[in-house]
Enzyme design. Structure first.
Site, PDB file in Angstrom:
ATOM      1  N   ASN A  59       0.868  -1.179   0.000  1.00 16.77           N
ATOM      2  CA  ASN A  59       0.000   0.000   0.000  1.00 16.77           C
ATOM      3  C   ASN A  59       0.907   1.232   0.000  1.00 16.77           C
ATOM      4  OD1 ASN A  59      -1.776   2.075   0.548  1.00 16.77           O
ATOM      5  ND2 ASN A  59      -2.177   1.443   2.668  1.00 16.77           N
ATOM      6  N   LYS A  77       0.049   4.240  -0.175  1.00 13.23           N
ATOM      7  CA  LYS A  77      -0.614   5.416   0.420  1.00 13.23           C
ATOM      8  C   LYS A  77      -0.446   6.619  -0.510  1.00 13.23           C
ATOM      9  CE  LYS A  77       0.388   3.402   4.867  1.00 13.23           C
ATOM     10  NZ  LYS A  77       0.222   3.535   6.298  1.00 13.23           N
ATOM     11  N   HIS A 116      -9.358   0.847   5.022  1.00 13.45           N
ATOM     12  CA  HIS A 116      -8.068   1.088   5.696  1.00 13.45           C
ATOM     13  C   HIS A 116      -8.297   2.049   6.859  1.00 13.45           C
ATOM     14  CE1 HIS A 116      -3.989   2.374   6.499  1.00 13.45           C
ATOM     15  NE2 HIS A 116      -3.578   1.302   5.840  1.00 13.45           N
ATOM     16  N   GLU A 149      -6.700   4.471   7.917  1.00 12.60           N
ATOM     17  CA  GLU A 149      -6.492   5.901   7.610  1.00 12.60           C
ATOM     18  C   GLU A 149      -7.724   6.479   6.911  1.00 12.60           C
ATOM     19  OE1 GLU A 149      -2.684   5.436   5.658  1.00 12.60           O
ATOM     20  OE2 GLU A 149      -1.789   4.934   7.589  1.00 12.60           O
ATOM     21  N   GLU A 204      -5.180  -5.244  10.665  1.00 10.70           N
ATOM     22  CA  GLU A 204      -4.161  -4.209  10.843  1.00 10.70           C
ATOM     23  C   GLU A 204      -4.408  -3.473  12.158  1.00 10.70           C
ATOM     24  OE1 GLU A 204      -2.240  -3.003   6.950  1.00 10.70           O
ATOM     25  OE2 GLU A 204      -4.036  -1.794   7.098  1.00 10.70           O
ATOM     26  N   GLY A 218       2.592   2.076  10.632  1.00 11.25           N
ATOM     27  CA  GLY A 218       3.491   3.209  10.447  1.00 11.25           C
ATOM     28  C   GLY A 218       4.214   3.624  11.718  1.00 11.25           C
ATOM     29  N   SER A 238       3.671  -2.383  10.200  1.00 10.33           N
ATOM     30  CA  SER A 238       5.131  -2.358  10.339  1.00 10.33           C
ATOM     31  C   SER A 238       5.814  -3.654   9.902  1.00 10.33           C
ATOM     32  CB  SER A 238       5.528  -1.974  11.768  1.00 10.33           C
ATOM     33  OG  SER A 238       5.061  -0.657  12.059  1.00 10.33           O
TER      34      SER A 238
HETATM   35  C1  PEP Z   1      -0.632  -0.003   6.001  1.00  6.12           C
HETATM   36  O1  PEP Z   1      -0.695   1.169   5.667  1.00  6.12           O
HETATM   37  O2  PEP Z   1      -1.534  -0.773   5.661  1.00  6.12           O
HETATM   38  C2  PEP Z   1       0.506  -0.431   6.800  1.00  6.12           C
HETATM   39  C3  PEP Z   1       0.483  -1.623   7.326  1.00  6.12           C
HETATM   40  O3  PEP Z   1       1.543   0.463   6.958  1.00  6.12           O
HETATM   41  P1  PEP Z   1       3.012   0.151   7.563  1.00  6.12           P
HETATM   42  O4  PEP Z   1       3.489  -1.138   6.929  1.00  6.12           O
HETATM   43  O5  PEP Z   1       3.842   1.319   7.130  1.00  6.12           O
HETATM   44  O6  PEP Z   1       2.857   0.014   9.016  1.00  6.12           O
END
Ligand code: PEP
Length: 255
Positions: free
Chosen positions: A13, A15, A99, A101, A169, A175, A214
């Site tokens: 992703n 973003k 997601h 976000e 998630e 992040g 992460s």
């Molecule tokens: C994500 O945005 O779905 C995500 C898991 O981000 P990150 O891997 O940067 O934590």
């Protein structure tokens, strides 16, 4: 009867990152995957502006493209939005919905997420439906209730392994560099799997369940080897081909 196993899904992703020049990363990813006999399913979800520009770079490679969200309507007076049909037209075969976000920044609630998944299916896309608890929900003992509600109201009853994956998630791991422990991942996936089976029946047994939060080259293999993990959704570490390739390398592949 042959046993058909679905490959693990390694999804990136991006973003709101990347300009057309990032085609070089896609070309490097394609070059790194070339000639490999056994691969997981590899998906990159760049900003919608890049889908068409990347579609040439992924042609003839195992890399699939996806969007990061979609409107529920196919077209209409929705300034700034992108429909699932538009994503498909630009080269996507997947779209991420729900997601955290989007849920936070755009107030996207469970019912809307379910409608977005159905819009994806109308357009012929697979949906990656994201769920996950916040730090506050976790510390208040609300993790299971949060996940159960998200499954009940944002994972539609028509969900199957052929049209969707569910991504767990935990918001506190996105992040932040704070990855959930392998025990936490295994436990959460077992809980989610049980709820999916309860709500979807047999389809709930086979729909892929991804972990996100992460994931990076140094922890991908152990996460991808954890019981109940059918793939990963990767944010930051998907932007550089070398890192994403190292994560792909951590996948379990059929022998
Ligand atoms: C994500 O945005 O779905 C995500 C898991 O981000 P990150 O891997 O940067 O934590």
């Amino acid at each position: 009867m042959d046993i058909v196993t679905t490959p693990q899904l390694i999804a990136g992703n991006w973003k709101m990152n990347g300009l057309l020049a990032a085609r070089g990363e896609i070309a490097a990813l394609a070059a790194g995957l070339k000639g490999r006999a056994r691969l997981p399913e590899v998906l990159v979800c760049p900003p919608a502006t890049l889908l068409h520009g990347f579609s040439g770079a992924v042609a003839g490679t195992p890399i699939k493209l996806g969007g990061q969200t979609c409107h529920t309507a196919a077209a209409g007076a929705h300034t700034g939005d992108v429909s699932a049909e538009m994503l498909k037209d630009a080269g996507a075969s997947y779209v991420i919905v729900g997601h955290s976000e989007r849920r936070t920044d755009h107030n996207e609630a469970n019912a809307l997420v379910a409608a977005q998944a159905r819009a994806a299916w109308r357009a012929g896309l697979s949906a990656i439906i994201c769920i996950g608890e916040s730090e506050a929900q976790r510390s208040a003992g609300q993790m299971e209730k949060t996940l159960a509600d998200q499954i009940a109201y944002s994972v539609p009853s028509e969900t199957t392994v052929a049209n969707a994956a569910v991504a767990y998630e935990p918001i506190w791991a996105i992040g932040t560099g704070k990855t959930a422990s392998l025990d936490d991942i295994e436990g959460a996936h077992a809980f989610i799997r049980a709820r999916l089976e309860a709500s979807l029946g047999p389809a709930g047994r086979s729909v892929r369940l991804l972990y996100g939060g992460s994931v990076k080259p140094s922890n991908a293999k152990e996460i991808l080897s954890t019981r109940g993990v059918d793939g990963v959704l990767v944010g930051g570490a998907s932007l550089k081909a070398a890192d994403f390739l190292a994560i792909v390398d951590g996948a379990r592949v059929a022998v």
